[in-house]
Design a protein around this motif. Sequence first.
Motif, PDB file in Angstrom:
ATOM      1  N   ALA A  78      -3.835  -9.198 -10.285  1.00 33.87           N
ATOM      2  CA  ALA A  78      -4.908  -8.203 -10.261  1.00 33.87           C
ATOM      3  C   ALA A  78      -5.427  -8.023  -8.832  1.00 33.87           C
ATOM      4  O   ALA A  78      -5.685  -6.896  -8.391  1.00 33.87           O
ATOM      5  N   ALA A  79      -5.571  -9.117  -8.093  1.00 32.49           N
ATOM      6  CA  ALA A  79      -6.046  -9.032  -6.706  1.00 32.49           C
ATOM      7  C   ALA A  79      -5.044  -8.267  -5.843  1.00 32.49           C
ATOM      8  O   ALA A  79      -5.439  -7.422  -5.025  1.00 32.49           O
ATOM      9  N   ARG A  80      -3.771  -8.540  -6.009  1.00 32.83           N
ATOM     10  CA  ARG A  80      -2.743  -7.830  -5.237  1.00 32.83           C
ATOM     11  C   ARG A  80      -2.719  -6.350  -5.606  1.00 32.83           C
ATOM     12  O   ARG A  80      -2.578  -5.485  -4.740  1.00 32.83           O
ATOM     13  N   LEU A  81      -2.929  -6.049  -6.874  1.00 25.07           N
ATOM     14  CA  LEU A  81      -2.939  -4.667  -7.330  1.00 25.07           C
ATOM     15  C   LEU A  81      -4.151  -3.919  -6.778  1.00 25.07           C
ATOM     16  O   LEU A  81      -4.064  -2.728  -6.468  1.00 25.07           O
ATOM     17  N   ARG A  82      -5.277  -4.615  -6.628  1.00 25.73           N
ATOM     18  CA  ARG A  82      -6.471  -3.982  -6.056  1.00 25.73           C
ATOM     19  C   ARG A  82      -6.243  -3.572  -4.598  1.00 25.73           C
ATOM     20  O   ARG A  82      -6.817  -2.596  -4.132  1.00 25.73           O
ATOM     21  N   HIS A  83      -5.410  -4.324  -3.879  1.00 28.38           N
ATOM     22  CA  HIS A  83      -5.084  -3.956  -2.501  1.00 28.38           C
ATOM     23  C   HIS A  83      -4.252  -2.673  -2.450  1.00 28.38           C
ATOM     24  O   HIS A  83      -4.345  -1.900  -1.488  1.00 28.38           O
ATOM     25  N   LEU A  84      -3.452  -2.464  -3.476  1.00 32.00           N
ATOM     26  CA  LEU A  84      -2.588  -1.288  -3.519  1.00 32.00           C
ATOM     27  C   LEU A  84      -3.243  -0.097  -4.218  1.00 32.00           C
ATOM     28  O   LEU A  84      -2.652   0.977  -4.289  1.00 32.00           O
ATOM     29  N   GLU A  85      -4.453  -0.286  -4.732  1.00 34.72           N
ATOM     30  CA  GLU A  85      -5.093   0.737  -5.563  1.00 34.72           C
ATOM     31  C   GLU A  85      -5.222   2.108  -4.894  1.00 34.72           C
ATOM     32  O   GLU A  85      -4.835   3.115  -5.503  1.00 34.72           O
ATOM     33  N   PRO A  86      -5.734   2.239  -3.649  1.00 38.17           N
ATOM     34  CA  PRO A  86      -5.874   3.586  -3.065  1.00 38.17           C
ATOM     35  C   PRO A  86      -4.537   4.335  -2.951  1.00 38.17           C
ATOM     36  O   PRO A  86      -4.439   5.506  -3.298  1.00 38.17           O
ATOM     37  N   ARG A  87      -3.517   3.618  -2.506  1.00 38.01           N
ATOM     38  CA  ARG A  87      -2.208   4.254  -2.365  1.00 38.01           C
ATOM     39  C   ARG A  87      -1.623   4.598  -3.730  1.00 38.01           C
ATOM     40  O   ARG A  87      -1.022   5.652  -3.927  1.00 38.01           O
TER      41      ARG A  87
END
Length: 157
Positions: A78-87
Amino acid sequence: MSRFSPFSRPSAPRYAQPVSELLSRTDAFAPLRAGVEQMAAMQRDLDALLPDYLAASVEPGFIKDGKLALFTAHNALAARLRHLEPRLVADLQARGWPLDAVRIRVRPQSVKETKPPKQARMTPVGAAALRALSEELPPSPLQIALAKMAARHSNKR
């Protein structure tokens, strides 16, 4: 004696059918079919946009009020996915998805049962045969492995 009439026709063989085929048989399932197709299309797009290690562990939910729910197996993903969220939001919008944001939720997977350790047993005759074979072989990794196995099984009485 059979409980069926001899004039009844035999039932067709049962086989696995795609969900889309089952849902298309009646109009009552039309909304459900649309939801299933939407989720399948979203999963295909997520598989294309996310790295392999994330795509295998992310499941899409429904889009509600412009927010797409994404479910992950644990907090690290979930944390890694939050980093990719805007893109990810921008890429999904470019593919035509009507969303403004992503809600990332953790849905823990059930703990898989561990397999019990092997408890192979060898008869004394089998252990003696392994010992005899290991004594006949020239020194090699196979000879050492067979000698260890014979010693391990001959001590368990």
